[in-house]
Design an enzyme around this catalytic site. Structure first.
Site: not given
Length: 179
Positions: A37-39
């Site tokens: 999960i990238y932010f």
């Protein structure tokens, strides 16, 4: 710490797996499933600064790992060498909540299947991703004062031993999936 990593697109995954075993006699670690999960930061766009912040959930050999990783900008034009800082996370939901409270926004999710080997000071991963296919990554985690070019040359030598002389890819999987 620095992550010195080189990645190449591969055409025949089974052939490469056989070569890793037969020609390098690398130690098999496990078959791994990864969910990333990238932010993106509230004050800058990581796509423009060439940074990354992600939470990775990994399942490998009946062990689950949850890791928050920051990756700095690439340090050269030909490889994916960059600063990498990691910390284990016990609770992904709470870590996501903390990041969101700090203004970070989810920007993407990436899933891959990975076969992992160890060879000397290198980690070798053969990855399969929907939509973009199969890749092999060879990396070494080194201290900041190590001769990076020597490590890169050693990685390219390993690719050559496996018959891979082209198809090298500097973009991250996230960048490849978004292109």
């Amino acid at each position: 710490m620095l992550e010195v990593e080189i990645k190449a697109k591969i055409d025949n995954k089974d052939e490469i797996l056989t070569k890793i075993d037969d020609e390098l006699n690398a130690g098999y670690v496990c078959d791994e499933i990864q969910h990333d999960i990238y932010f993106n930061a509230p004050d800058k766009d990581y796509r423009k600064t060439d940074e990354a912040l992600r939470i990775r959930y990994t399942s490998c050999a009946n062990n689950d790992f949850k890791i928050l990783t920051y990756k700095g900008s690439r340090l050269d034009k030909k490889t994916k060498t960059r600063e990498e800082i990691e910390v284990n996370v016990d609770n992904i939901k709470n870590m996501i909540l903390i990041l969101e409270k700090l203004g970070f926004k989810k920007s993407a999710e990436v899933d891959k299947n990975r076969v992992i080997f160890e060879y000397k000071e290198f980690n070798i991963a053969v990855d399969s991703l929907k939509k973009i296919g199969d890749y092999m990554e060879i990396e070494s985690i080194v201290e900041d004062d190590v001769d990076i070019e020597e490590v890169q040359n050693n990685i390219f030598d390993l690719f050559n031993k496996l018959g891979i002389t082209d198809g090298f890819e500097k973009r991250s999987y996230l960048e490849l999936l978004e292109s």
